[in-house]
Design an enzyme around this catalytic site. Structure first.
Site, mmCIF file in Angstrom:
data_model
loop_
_atom_site.group_PDB
_atom_site.id
_atom_site.type_symbol
_atom_site.label_atom_id
_atom_site.label_comp_id
_atom_site.label_asym_id
_atom_site.label_seq_id
_atom_site.Cartn_x
_atom_site.Cartn_y
_atom_site.Cartn_z
ATOM 1 N NE ARG A 105 -3.702 0.055 2.068
ATOM 2 C CZ ARG A 105 -3.648 0.847 3.317
ATOM 3 N NH1 ARG A 105 -3.567 0.727 4.438
ATOM 4 N NH2 ARG A 105 -4.657 2.178 3.297
ATOM 5 N N GLY A 109 4.253 2.429 2.048
ATOM 6 C CA GLY A 109 5.660 2.657 1.084
ATOM 7 C C GLY A 109 6.161 4.097 1.573
ATOM 8 N NE ARG A 110 2.325 7.822 -0.700
ATOM 9 C CZ ARG A 110 1.665 8.833 -1.552
ATOM 10 N NH1 ARG A 110 1.671 9.890 -1.258
ATOM 11 N NH2 ARG A 110 1.088 8.485 -2.634
ATOM 12 C CB THR A 131 4.229 -16.039 2.924
ATOM 13 O OG1 THR A 131 3.845 -17.186 3.553
ATOM 14 C CG2 THR A 131 5.588 -15.589 3.526
ATOM 15 C CD GLU A 133 8.973 -12.631 -0.391
ATOM 16 O OE1 GLU A 133 9.573 -13.570 -0.727
ATOM 17 O OE2 GLU A 133 9.088 -11.449 -1.127
ATOM 18 C CD GLN A 152 -2.625 -1.482 -3.444
ATOM 19 O OE1 GLN A 152 -3.900 -1.007 -3.605
ATOM 20 N NE2 GLN A 152 -1.783 -0.968 -4.047
ATOM 21 C CE LYS A 173 9.129 -24.601 -3.488
ATOM 22 N NZ LYS A 173 10.287 -25.171 -4.140
#
Length: 195
Positions: A105, A109-110, A131, A133, A152, A173
């Site tokens: 989002r 990020g800001r 998942t 990261e 998102q 997997k």
């Protein structure tokens, strides 16, 4: 073709696209994406003195991570330079004619928070939680609250449905995963595994 909010709601209503629990469709369904919320489970990478991790050694990978579960109403502090695996609260089921793209989002990020390093694609046929990261690229710690909208997902319609979608027939997997999952790259064929 990227699905619009109308397309997404239609596919959800038909039941071939699943996002559950979708707690607040009015808030979460955006013009061309769906906001997903942060789960309570995290896999943290320990600082260690081992010379390296061998991707083909599942034991080494498992020894390198510890699980943290944030209490209800609690926070997970993501420090500058940290990399952790998180999860979405929502479980998704992607039909064979769609591919999903997981994005961060912009509001996070800001704050220098990114939600994926390379795993931005959710294949046709995938079922499970996603998942994340998570990294903090900034200079200050950031408090992440389970239940907050963290990412998102947008959907692209394939020209034809996947003939061999992600799933048990392929030996995929991560199918039906719950919570964040550490790397299972040791199962890849180049390391002597099945894939």
């Amino acid at each position: 073709m990227i699905l619009s909010d109308t397309d997404i709601l239609g596919r959800l209503s038909e039941g071939d696209l699943v996002i559950e629990p979708l707690a607040d469709p009015d808030l979460q369904v955006q013009p061309a994406s769906v906001d997903l919320r942060l789960g309570r489970e995290f896999l943290e990478f320990r600082r260690t003195n081992i010379p390296c991790i061998h991707p083909n050694s599942e034991r080494e990978v498992d020894d390198y991570v510890t699980e943290t579960v944030v209490d209800e109403g609690g926070e997970f502090i993501l420090h500058p330079g940290d990399f952790v695996l998180g999860t979405t609260m929502e479980r998704v089921e992607i039909p064979a004619d769609l591919i999903a793209h997981v994005q961060g989002r912009s509001s996070l990020g800001r704050l220098a928070i990114v939600i994926h390093a390379t795993a931005g694609i959710v294949d046709p046929g995938y079922r499970g939680q996603i998942t994340l990261e998570l990294s903090n690229l900034g200079a200050a710690p950031v408090a992440l609250s389970p239940g907050m909208r963290i990412s998102q997902v947008l959907f692209t319609e394939l020209k034809t449905a996947a003939e061999r979608p992600y799933g048990s027939k392929r030996g995929s997997k991560y199918q039906d995963q719950t919570g964040p999952q550490a790397s299972r790259i040791g199962g890849d064929s180049e390391f002597g595994g099945d894939q």
